[in-house]
Design an enzyme around this catalytic site. Structure first.
Site, PDB file in Angstrom:
ATOM      1  N   THR A   1       0.819  -1.221   0.000  1.00  0.00           N
ATOM      2  CA  THR A   1       0.000   0.000   0.000  1.00  0.00           C
ATOM      3  C   THR A   1       0.845   1.260   0.000  1.00  0.00           C
ATOM      4  O   THR A   1       0.468   2.280  -0.587  1.00  0.00           O
ATOM      5  CB  THR A   1      -0.936  -0.031   1.232  1.00  0.00           C
ATOM      6  OG1 THR A   1      -1.787  -1.162   1.101  1.00  0.00           O
ATOM      7  CG2 THR A   1      -1.793   1.211   1.345  1.00  0.00           C
TER       8      THR A   1
ATOM      9  N   SER B   1       1.757  -7.437  -0.858  1.00  0.00           N
ATOM     10  CA  SER B   1       2.524  -8.382  -0.044  1.00  0.00           C
ATOM     11  C   SER B   1       1.924  -9.782   0.105  1.00  0.00           C
ATOM     12  O   SER B   1       2.647 -10.703   0.467  1.00  0.00           O
ATOM     13  CB  SER B   1       2.881  -7.775   1.310  1.00  0.00           C
ATOM     14  OG  SER B   1       1.814  -7.781   2.194  1.00  0.00           O
TER      15      SER B   1
ATOM     16  N   THR C   1       1.740  -4.411   4.227  1.00  0.00           N
ATOM     17  CA  THR C   1       1.615  -4.740   5.655  1.00  0.00           C
ATOM     18  C   THR C   1       1.091  -6.152   5.905  1.00  0.00           C
ATOM     19  O   THR C   1       1.276  -6.687   6.990  1.00  0.00           O
ATOM     20  CB  THR C   1       0.684  -3.737   6.357  1.00  0.00           C
ATOM     21  OG1 THR C   1      -0.592  -3.752   5.700  1.00  0.00           O
ATOM     22  CG2 THR C   1       1.265  -2.336   6.332  1.00  0.00           C
ATOM     23  N   ASP C   2       0.450  -6.750   4.893  1.00  0.00           N
ATOM     24  CA  ASP C   2      -0.168  -8.068   5.140  1.00  0.00           C
ATOM     25  C   ASP C   2       0.850  -9.128   5.548  1.00  0.00           C
ATOM     26  O   ASP C   2       0.572  -9.976   6.399  1.00  0.00           O
ATOM     27  CB  ASP C   2      -0.924  -8.545   3.888  1.00  0.00           C
ATOM     28  CG  ASP C   2      -2.182  -7.719   3.614  1.00  0.00           C
ATOM     29  OD1 ASP C   2      -2.539  -6.885   4.462  1.00  0.00           O
ATOM     30  OD2 ASP C   2      -2.785  -7.918   2.549  1.00  0.00           O
TER      31      ASP C   2
HETATM   32  N1  ASP Z   1      -2.734  -5.595   0.932  1.00  0.00           N
HETATM   33  C1  ASP Z   1      -1.648  -4.663   1.119  1.00  0.00           C
HETATM   34  C2  ASP Z   1      -0.333  -5.378   1.007  1.00  0.00           C
HETATM   35  O1  ASP Z   1       0.064  -6.041   1.960  1.00  0.00           O
HETATM   36  C3  ASP Z   1      -1.780  -4.029   2.443  1.00  0.00           C
HETATM   37  C4  ASP Z   1      -0.714  -3.067   2.798  1.00  0.00           C
HETATM   38  O2  ASP Z   1       0.303  -2.890   2.180  1.00  0.00           O
HETATM   39  O3  ASP Z   1      -0.953  -2.414   3.817  1.00  0.00           O
HETATM   40  O4  ASP Z   1       0.315  -5.267  -0.001  1.00  0.00           O
END
Ligand code: ASP
Length: 324
Positions: free
Chosen positions: A12, A54, A86-87
């Site tokens: 993200t 991710s 973050t995932d």
């Molecule tokens: N779905 C996103 C990812 O992990 C969430 C994020 O980056 O916060 O790429």
């Protein structure tokens, strides 16, 4: 002047919200722009290594990030920041913690709001992470995760909220420190380290979660010749329903390492209960209790342990030692 390398991997923090509201990767990373950071006392180099949401990160792509960091260390970099979705951020951070020598600060960060959303947190987290990576006080602390002003140990930090910008927490020990307007302050020091050198990653390491009334279908499904190991998120202090004991015994008979963690948010998996399927029976059958890690981190550690050739007692000790 400190030289910091930012390795971007996607997530993200590198994405934007499109006209239909959906958040998507960009061709040009919006945070790869040193001017908006206003960090005149740090020399920042950016490397767009990957551009992946991710959930598409794998142990193999984590190995690519590790190799890029090792190359930068060889070339005399003072600190590294990895930007990441973050995932699976906690998995990559812990993989790096287990496989990099603890010589320079390595800091992983991301964002919960994409670059053009109101209240976007990407630039703030990125700048904070760079400030930590450039701080002498961040040396010898293992791989760190910096998020929303908190500094966390990669070993214990976890994503706790689906959308909040205050999502990353260490439910057991809290923050190691904070970064506030460029001021980096540590209050805790992580003990132990489990550095292993690896040059490849093994596949077929699985994570399964226990649930009330579960049957043995999934445990039987992973009982295959190619399976290298299984992490089981057990209940409470480390117990399983008696209904899965036959499949557990078959997996052990097939010499597949079984690692037990708790599905609770915090606390250690321990052999406490003596009823059928309780932790005492599970330990006596030969499951390894991995005390403090959550399931996804225990799987990463098992992959690293197997990838550097550990088996039998060496693998058991590696997985059972809470401080490494
Ligand atoms: N779905 C996103 C990812 O992990 C969430 C994020 O980056 O916060 O790429």
């Amino acid at each position: 002047m400190k030289k910091i390398l930012a390795i971007h991997t996607g997530g993200t923090i590198s994405m934007s919200q499109g006209v239909n509201g959906g958040v998507l990767p960009n061709e040009k990373n919006p945070i790869d722009n040193n001017e908006v950071l206003g960090l005149t006392d740090i020399q920042l180099e950016n490397d767009e290594l990957l551009n992946l949401p991710s959930p598409q990160m794998t142990p193999a792509t984590m190995l690519r990030v590790k190799r890029r960091i090792e190359q930068a260390i060889d070339n005399g970099i003072d600190g590294v920041v990895v930007t990441h979705g973050t995932d699976t951020l906690e998995e990559t951070a812990y993989f790096l913690d287990l496989t990099l020598p603890n010589t320079i600060p390595v800091v992983v960060t991301g964002a919960m709001r994409s670059s053009n959303e109101i209240g976007a947190d990407g630039v703030f987290n990125f700048k904070s992470a760079i400030q930590v990576a450039a701080s002498d006080s961040a040396r010898n602390k293992g791989v760190l995760v910096v998020f929303n002003s908190g500094i966390y140990a990669a070993r214990y930090v976890t994503k706790t909220h689906t959308t909040s910008i205050d999502t990353f927490k260490d439910p057991v020990y809290g923050t190691l420190g904070t970064v506030d307007h460029g001021q980096v302050s540590f209050a805790q020091q992580l003990l132990g380290s489990a550095y292993s050198q690896i040059d490849h990653v093994v596949d077929h390491v699985y994570l399964l979660k226990a649930s009330a009334g579960m049957d043995d279908l999934l445990l039987n499904a992973v009982n295959r010749p190619e399976t290298r190991g299984v992490v089981i998120e057990a209940m409470g202090a480390g117990n399983l329903p008696a209904s899965v004991l036959t499949s557990i015994k078959s997996l052990l008979k097939a010499k597949i390492p079984l690692i037990l963690v708790s599905r609770c948010l915090s606390g250690a998996a321990q052999p406490i209960y003596a009823y059928e399927g309780g932790g005492i029976e599970l330990r006596s059958l030969g499951l390894t209790f991995c005390e403090q890690l959550n399931g996804q981190k225990a799987r990463i550690k098992l992959i690293v342990g197997l990838s550097c050739g550990k088996t039998g007692t060496a693998l058991h000790n590696y997985m059972a030692n809470a401080l490494s």
